[in-house]
Design an enzyme around this catalytic site. Structure first.
Site: not given
Ligand code: SF4
Length: 417
Positions: A65, A69, A72, A109, A142, A202, A272
């Site tokens: 990605c 984040c 993540c 999901c 979802c 959600c 959840r």
């Molecule tokens: S949560 Fe993870 S997969 Fe989703 S945008 Fe952020 S870095 Fe990318």
């Protein structure tokens, strides 16, 4: 205890507590914990009986990605040794979904890593949803594809999606410390776009990222105001190779207090227990079922959960029952709100009783997406951040508790369902 009597009475009436009352739940002691769980349990049973809704994750596209984040394992610069693959084909995704539905899941999901979908990605997901619904027309779908551009939510709705997931994750105040490549306002905008298109919203949170009690209460009230129909409560899985790898600051007791606070603020909303259930609640998982009415079956996106059969055994042993395909999840008055929102959208009007409208129709602020920073500079800084976190973490890494997913979607091995 006056606090719990007040919260129970309000919850049974579907009323939201004050911010101070929500904070007080988080400040209760371990001696009071079972009373807190019992009070939240009364509210849960009032609106959801003893039903547990099972949801099943299919990771359509894993890792790589461009977003950063911090929590993540799929982020820019992540050194986590997760599965990395590009889009599953519709029949591959349908096979994975079928295993979850056969295991008792009512909702599938469909998740893809990335900042947000292209229009071609919406086509792919449209084909995938058709393949899943062909096999089982009753299954709820979802979709979770990141930040939505104008008209993408409408396209997903028209293609048969029931809901869209996009978590706020943390409070507006702390959002900038967790992610730099997009903003809290971007996230709110996407939830509003989904809701405005008539998709069930959600949206939930991640606890355990170093936030304060005030931050937790802020994000949970924000979710209530946004009109989220289901609130996934994630407990941070501190993945080795991510900047938050050393954030092991949750206890099972803290997790139960957080779940109870979320339940009191969202008495009649699906709550959840999401990622981190096994890692942080551990042997206390069954107590969580007295508060939340929904869990994921089996594995998560990039980590393994306990065996799907263990989830089913736990539900039965704790005296709960799996919610059937023909049973409504939300209480009637909440379902009516969602239907009214969909009808308002179909009729070209805007807004719901439960939330502000922010669809692309011009009724609300339609925030543009933040510009992604220069890719190579971001990658270098993300890698450095991970390196520093690894050095700081030392023996705080708990690889015994975090197991990377090596089965199911994107592998040759059978899914865990
Ligand atoms: S949560 Fe993870 S997969 Fe989703 S945008 Fe952020 S870095 Fe990318």
């Amino acid at each position: 205890m006056d606090l719990l009597d007040t919260l129970t009475a309000k919850g049974l009436r579907g009323e939201v507590p004050t911010r101070e009352e929500a904070l007080a739940v988080l400040a209760t002691t371990d001696d009071e914990l079972l009373d807190v769980v019992a009070a939240a349990g009364k509210v849960r049973r009032r609106w959801f009986g003893r039903r547990v809704k099972l949801n099943y994750l299919v990771n359509l596209k894993s890792g790589l990605c461009p977003e950063d984040c911090s929590y993540c394992s799929q982020r820019l610069g992540s050194k986590a040794e997760i599965l990395k693959y590009t889009w599953l084909k519709p029949d591959q995704a349908a096979d994975a979904a079928r295993a979850g539905v056969a295991g008792g899941a009512k909702r599938v999901c469909l998740v893809a890593s990335g900042r947000g979908p292209t229009d071609r990605d919406i086509d792919r997901v449209t084909d995938t949803m058709a393949a899943i619904k062909e096999a089982d027309p009753a299954v709820e779908i979802c979709v979770c594809l990141g930040l939505l551009s104008d008209n993408q939510a409408e396209r997903l709705k028209a293609a048969g999606a029931d809901a869209y997931n996009h978590n706020l994750n943390t409070s507006e105040n702390t959002y900038g410390q967790i992610t730099k490549t997009h903003t809290y306002a971007d996230r709110v905008d996407t939830v509003q776009k989904a809701h405005g298109a008539g998709l069930s919203a959600c949206s939930g949170l991640i606890a355990g990222m170093g936030e304060s009690d005030e931050d937790l209460v802020d994000v949970v009230f924000a979710l209530r105001e946004l009109g989220s129909d289901s609130v996934p409560v994630n407990f941070l899985i501190p993945f080795e190779g991510t900047p938050l790898a050393k954030e092991w600051n949750l206890t099972p007791q803290r997790c139960l207090r957080i779940l109870a606070m979320v339940r009191f603020v969202n008495p009649d909303t699906e709550v959840r227990i999401a990622g981190g259930r096994e890692v942080h609640l551990r042997s206390m998982q069954p107590l969580g079922l007295h508060i939340a009415n929904s869990i994921f079956l089996g594995d998560y996106l990039t980590s393994e959960g306990q065996a799907g059969q263990a989830d089913l055994d736990m539900i039965k042993d704790a005296g709960f029952e799996v919610e059937g395909a023909g049973e409504a999840t939300l209480p009637r008055h909440r379902a009516d709100l969602a239907e009214a929102a969909a009808a308002a959208h179909a009729g070209g009007s805007c807004g719901t009783a439960a939330s502000a409208c922010g669809s692309g129709g011009g009724c609300g602020p339609c925030g543009g997406h933040a510009h992604a920073p220069d890719a190579s500079a971001s990658e270098a800084s993300a890698a450095q951040e991970v390196q520093e976190a690894q050095e700081d973490a030392g023996d705080e890494l708990r690889s015994d508790l975090v197991k990377v997913r090596r089965r199911g979607a994107g592998t040759e091995l059978a899914p865990n369902a």
